[in-house]
Motif scaffolding. Structure first.
Motif, short mmCIF file in Angstrom:
data_model
loop_
_atom_site.label_atom_id
_atom_site.label_comp_id
_atom_site.label_asym_id
_atom_site.label_seq_id
_atom_site.Cartn_x
_atom_site.Cartn_y
_atom_site.Cartn_z
N GLY A 147 3.38 4.61 3.44
CA GLY A 147 3.66 3.41 2.66
C GLY A 147 3.83 2.19 3.55
O GLY A 147 4.31 2.30 4.69
N ILE A 148 3.40 1.04 3.06
CA ILE A 148 3.58 -0.24 3.77
C ILE A 148 4.24 -1.21 2.80
O ILE A 148 3.73 -1.45 1.70
CB ILE A 148 2.23 -0.80 4.26
N LEU A 149 5.39 -1.76 3.20
CA LEU A 149 6.12 -2.68 2.33
C LEU A 149 5.45 -4.04 2.29
O LEU A 149 4.85 -4.50 3.27
CB LEU A 149 7.56 -2.84 2.84
N LYS A 150 5.59 -4.71 1.15
CA LYS A 150 5.21 -6.12 1.08
C LYS A 150 6.20 -6.94 1.90
O LYS A 150 7.34 -6.53 2.11
CB LYS A 150 5.21 -6.61 -0.37
N SER A 151 5.76 -8.09 2.36
CA SER A 151 6.64 -8.96 3.14
C SER A 151 7.86 -9.36 2.31
O SER A 151 7.75 -9.74 1.15
CB SER A 151 5.88 -10.21 3.58
N THR A 152 9.04 -9.26 2.94
CA THR A 152 10.30 -9.58 2.25
C THR A 152 11.03 -10.75 2.91
O THR A 152 12.02 -11.22 2.37
CB THR A 152 11.24 -8.37 2.27
N ASN A 153 10.55 -11.17 4.10
CA ASN A 153 11.26 -12.18 4.89
C ASN A 153 12.69 -11.75 5.22
O ASN A 153 13.61 -12.56 5.27
CB ASN A 153 11.26 -13.54 4.18
N THR A 154 12.87 -10.44 5.40
CA THR A 154 14.17 -9.89 5.80
C THR A 154 13.93 -8.94 6.97
O THR A 154 12.80 -8.74 7.43
CB THR A 154 14.84 -9.11 4.64
N SER A 155 15.02 -8.32 7.42
CA SER A 155 14.94 -7.37 8.53
C SER A 155 14.09 -6.15 8.19
O SER A 155 13.61 -5.46 9.10
CB SER A 155 16.35 -6.91 8.90
N LYS A 176 0.85 -1.19 0.00
CA LYS A 176 0.00 0.00 0.00
C LYS A 176 0.89 1.24 0.00
O LYS A 176 1.98 1.22 0.57
CB LYS A 176 -0.91 0.05 1.24
N GLY A 177 0.40 2.30 -0.63
CA GLY A 177 1.07 3.59 -0.53
C GLY A 177 2.33 3.70 -1.36
O GLY A 177 2.51 3.02 -2.37
N GLN A 178 3.24 4.57 -0.89
CA GLN A 178 4.43 4.93 -1.65
C GLN A 178 5.55 5.29 -0.69
O GLN A 178 5.37 5.32 0.53
CB GLN A 178 4.13 6.12 -2.57
N VAL A 179 6.71 5.60 -1.26
CA VAL A 179 7.87 5.95 -0.45
C VAL A 179 7.67 7.34 0.16
O VAL A 179 6.92 8.17 -0.38
CB VAL A 179 9.16 5.91 -1.31
N PHE A 180 8.34 7.58 1.29
CA PHE A 180 8.23 8.87 1.97
C PHE A 180 8.82 9.98 1.09
O PHE A 180 9.75 9.76 0.31
CB PHE A 180 8.95 8.83 3.32
N GLY A 181 8.25 11.19 1.24
CA GLY A 181 8.73 12.32 0.46
C GLY A 181 8.67 13.63 1.23
O GLY A 181 9.58 14.45 1.14
N GLU A 182 7.62 13.82 2.01
CA GLU A 182 7.46 15.05 2.79
C GLU A 182 7.99 14.86 4.20
O GLU A 182 8.35 13.76 4.61
CB GLU A 182 5.96 15.44 2.83
N ASP A 183 8.03 15.98 4.96
CA ASP A 183 8.51 15.93 6.34
C ASP A 183 7.66 14.98 7.18
O ASP A 183 6.43 14.97 7.10
CB ASP A 183 8.47 17.32 6.97
N PHE A 184 8.33 14.18 7.98
CA PHE A 184 7.71 13.27 8.96
C PHE A 184 6.71 12.30 8.33
O PHE A 184 5.64 12.06 8.85
CB PHE A 184 7.10 14.06 10.12
N GLU A 185 7.10 11.78 7.18
CA GLU A 185 6.39 10.66 6.58
C GLU A 185 7.23 9.40 6.77
O GLU A 185 8.46 9.46 6.80
CB GLU A 185 6.16 10.90 5.09
N VAL A 186 6.56 8.26 6.92
CA VAL A 186 7.28 7.00 7.12
C VAL A 186 6.71 5.90 6.24
O VAL A 186 5.55 5.92 5.85
CB VAL A 186 7.22 6.53 8.60
N VAL A 187 7.59 4.94 5.96
CA VAL A 187 7.21 3.66 5.35
C VAL A 187 7.46 2.60 6.40
O VAL A 187 8.52 2.59 7.04
CB VAL A 187 8.05 3.38 4.09
N VAL A 188 6.49 1.71 6.62
CA VAL A 188 6.63 0.69 7.66
C VAL A 188 6.75 -0.69 7.02
O VAL A 188 6.17 -0.96 5.97
CB VAL A 188 5.45 0.72 8.66
#
Length: 285
Positions: free
Chosen positions: A177-185, A125-137
């Motif tokens: 943004g929310i990453l798809k599962s990668t099975n990594t850290s 879902k979503g996209q990479v951070f771009g503005e102030d105090f945005e996060v990708v989890v």
């Protein structure tokens, strides 16, 4: 012979059943162990393939690797951002990514970095951070805390096991943004622009400084003037030259660049080290 074996089994049914159960359990555990081990190694080498050199403070090469690539150890210390520019000067075609650790969200490390760290990763879902105090989890963080696009999170100071009670409630983050599962850290981390880490810590330092000023009543007038001066001169540390990083990830592109970085930074008069990721990972494995 076969009939004798059947008679023996029938006469010892309980023991035979327990033996079969024990054998099945042991085989299942063995298969699970092999599967888990292969998944761990696959996850390790999947991240390892992205970067071949890591630069950080002097200390344990394993700790530098684990803190910067896998976000599972405390960082060794901080470096001036100018080191990033020094590495880029070697070859502009290299991918050089700064990392700044220092905060967490409910125990999950918040990684201050640049958007190119997440190149090649897919988003559920979503996209990479771009503005102030945005996060990708990462996917595990999103599931654990029911985070969605637009959710607000508050970070706490501390990147290691010892997490302080101070939170940055004055600087909440917004999930974009929310990453798809990668099975990594990366599944267990939160990613944001490195400037946001600097800003959050700058605000924290200002609060501490302000508390010290108000506690000294004998020099109240002088402190008011000093505080006013600080407010006039303070700007958020979006200037990279003033910032600090905990590690620098490098995809050198060729062996010559990698060897030059390792040679230039592993010298006695520098409080720095550059490690070969593959070699360090092999020692660890």
């Amino acid at each position: 012979m076969f009939r004798f074996a059947l008679k023996s089994i029938n006469s010892k049914k309980t023991i035979s059943i327990l033996y079969v159960i024990a054998l099945s359990i042991s085989m299942t555990i063995s298969m699970l162990s092999i599967n888990i081990s292969s998944q761990i190694q696959e996850g390790f080498f999947r991240v390892d393939q992205k970067y071949d050199v890591v630069v950080g403070n002097k200390g344990s090469s394993t700790q530098l690797l684990m803190s910067s690539i896998f976000f599972s150890e405390d960082p060794l210390g901080t470096l001036p951002y100018s080191v990033v520019d020094d590495i880029k000067d070697i070859d502009e075609t290299m991918k050089v990514v700064p990392i700044a650790l220092g905060d967490n969200y409910r125990g999950s490390k918040i990684v201050g970095t640049e958007p190119n760290l997440l190149e090649g990763y897919e988003f559920s879902k979503g996209q990479v951070f771009g503005e102030d105090f945005e996060v990708v989890v990462g996917s595990n963080v999103a599931k654990a805390y029911n985070l969605e696009i637009g959710s607000q999170i508050v970070s706490s100071h501390g990147a290691g096991d010892a997490i302080s009670g101070h939170d940055h409630s004055d600087s909440p983050y917004k999930v974009v943004g929310i990453l798809k599962s990668t099975n990594t850290s990366y599944d267990n981390a939160v990613f944001t622009d490195i400037c946001n880490i600097w800003s959050a810590h700058s605000n924290h330092d200002e609060e501490a400084h302000s508390d010290e000023e108000h506690s000294d009543e004998e020099h109240h007038d002088h402190e008011d003037d000093h505080e006013h001066s600080d407010e006039e001169e303070h700007t958020h540390p979006h200037n990279h030259s003033d910032g600090e990083v905990t590690a620098i990830l490098v995809r050198s592109g060729n062996l010559g660049n990698a060897n030059k970085i390792i040679k230039d930074f592993n010298v006695e008069d520098k409080d720095l080290q550059a490690i070969n990721v593959t070699q360090t990972l092999r020692k660890l494995m």
